[in-house]
Scaffold this active site. Structure first.
Site, PDB file in Angstrom:
ATOM      1  N   ILE A   1       1.053  -1.574  -0.059  1.00  0.00           N
ATOM      2  CA  ILE A   1       0.108   0.075  -0.261  1.00  0.00           C
ATOM      3  C   ILE A   1       0.913   1.416   0.010  1.00  0.00           C
ATOM      4  CG2 ILE A   1      -1.781  -0.928   1.322  1.00  0.00           C
ATOM      5  CD1 ILE A   1      -1.373  -0.433   3.529  1.00  0.00           C
ATOM      6  N   ASP A   2       0.361   2.481  -0.610  1.00  0.00           N
ATOM      7  CA  ASP A   2       1.427   3.339  -0.582  1.00  0.00           C
ATOM      8  C   ASP A   2       1.686   4.126   0.420  1.00  0.00           C
ATOM      9  OD1 ASP A   2       0.793   3.765  -3.392  1.00  0.00           O
ATOM     10  OD2 ASP A   2      -1.543   5.145  -2.897  1.00  0.00           O
ATOM     11  N   LYS A   3       3.451   4.936   0.456  1.00  0.00           N
ATOM     12  CA  LYS A   3       3.637   5.462   2.214  1.00  0.00           C
ATOM     13  C   LYS A   3       2.868   6.061   2.346  1.00  0.00           C
ATOM     14  CE  LYS A   3       7.236   9.076   2.894  1.00  0.00           C
ATOM     15  NZ  LYS A   3       7.618  10.019   2.970  1.00  0.00           N
TER      16      LYS A   3
END
Length: 305
Positions: free
Chosen positions: A137-139
């Site tokens: 998942i994105d940062k």
């Protein structure tokens, strides 16, 4: 050394060489290709060209990709919120702002560094850089991730992701008031033609389907539940922006002027469910919204009073 040759067709006539290369290797950056150009690993018709060179019909672009240098990723004593763990898997609740795995220029402080400190056994399918990592998942997205502790678990989990049989439920706070109680966004996603670091709805993109349901409506915002049928890069962020409701705090697809000072989009991977790789039984895990998310919702609720 990996070598690839490309013949330029009508689609890319007049395109800069560095932009062309980025379209062929989406996982690599323009700076990466700039280094290859300086090292004379990229040639056009056998000649050295700069990244700004405009391609012509029939140009032959030859690319030599050096073998990657394996790096040693160090374990780091970083706190991680472990929701569940057994001999095969770990389910973690990732904080907003934490990168999932090391990448060029960022080899410490990641979830992988923390996992290596926590346990000795992680699947090796994705190599030293991404041990145990089945999905990301994105940062700046918080929430649940499942990690594989051995190769057998990794393969079985990866198959479920490939078949889109994993249950993934996200909570997102979006701009504006959504009129419909629920809906389905079925729009293909691919790289933005003008800004290659961004994703966009494109006719020749990969199939992407997001199901959304309104949870709560505020004066100028809506809390929605999003279920992913597919798992494309930035899928929820792009799809919600496409229907006119970008995520609050999104620095890429959101409003330029943000009301709340956030460190990224208000998006949380709340639930994940899958067939356990060893028991064969369906398991599901849920997590609470992070504190920053709850505080914003409380502010919005108070405005309705």
């Amino acid at each position: 050394m990996e070598r690839n040759d490309f013949i330029v067709d009508n689609e890319f006539v007049g395109t800069r060489l560095d932009v062309f290369l980025k379209s062929k290797y989406e996982d690599k950056s323009r700076s990466y290709f700039q280094n290859l150009l300086e090292q004379e690993n990229i040639k056009v018709n056998g000649q050295i060209k700069k990244g700004k060179y405009k391609l012509k019909q029939g140009d032959k672009v030859s690319v030599e990709i050096p073998e990657p240098v394996e790096l040693k990723i160090n374990p780091e004593n970083i706190h991680i919120d472990i929701v569940y763990e057994d001999k095969d898997i770990i389910v973690v609740n990732k904080l907003q702002g934490m990168v999932v795995h090391p990448a060029p220029g960022n080899y410490s402080g990641t979830l992988v560094n923390a996992l290596l400190y926590h346990c000795d056994d992680l699947s090796g399918i994705n190599g030293i850089i991404r041990p145990g990592i089945v999905h990301r998942i994105d940062k700046d997205t918080s929430g649940l991730l499942v990690i594989a502790k051995n190769d057998i678990a990794h393969v079985k989990l990866a198959e479920q992701f490939k078949e889109h049989s994993i249950t993934r439920t996200y909570y997102a706070l979006v701009e504006g008031r959504i009129k419909n109680d629920s809906g389905v966004i079925n729009k293909p996603l691919g790289r933005d033609a003008k800004e290659r670091i961004k994703m966009a709805v494109v006719s020749n993109g990969k199939r992407a389907v997001t199901h959304y349901k309104v949870i709560e409506i505020f004066k100028k915002n809506t809390l929605v539940q999003c279920n992913l049928e597919t798992g494309r890069t930035h899928q929820i962020r792009v799809h919600m922006a496409y229907i006119g409701h970008p995520l609050v705090g999104d620095p890429v697809y959101g409003y330029k002027k943000q009301r709340f000072k956030l460190n990224g989009q208000a998006l949380h991977a709340k639930t994940i469910g899958f067939i356990h790789p060893t028991t064969g039984k369906y398991v599901e895990f849920d997590s609470e919204l992070p504190m920053y998310f709850k505080k914003i919702i409380n502010v919005l609720r108070n405005e309705l009073k």
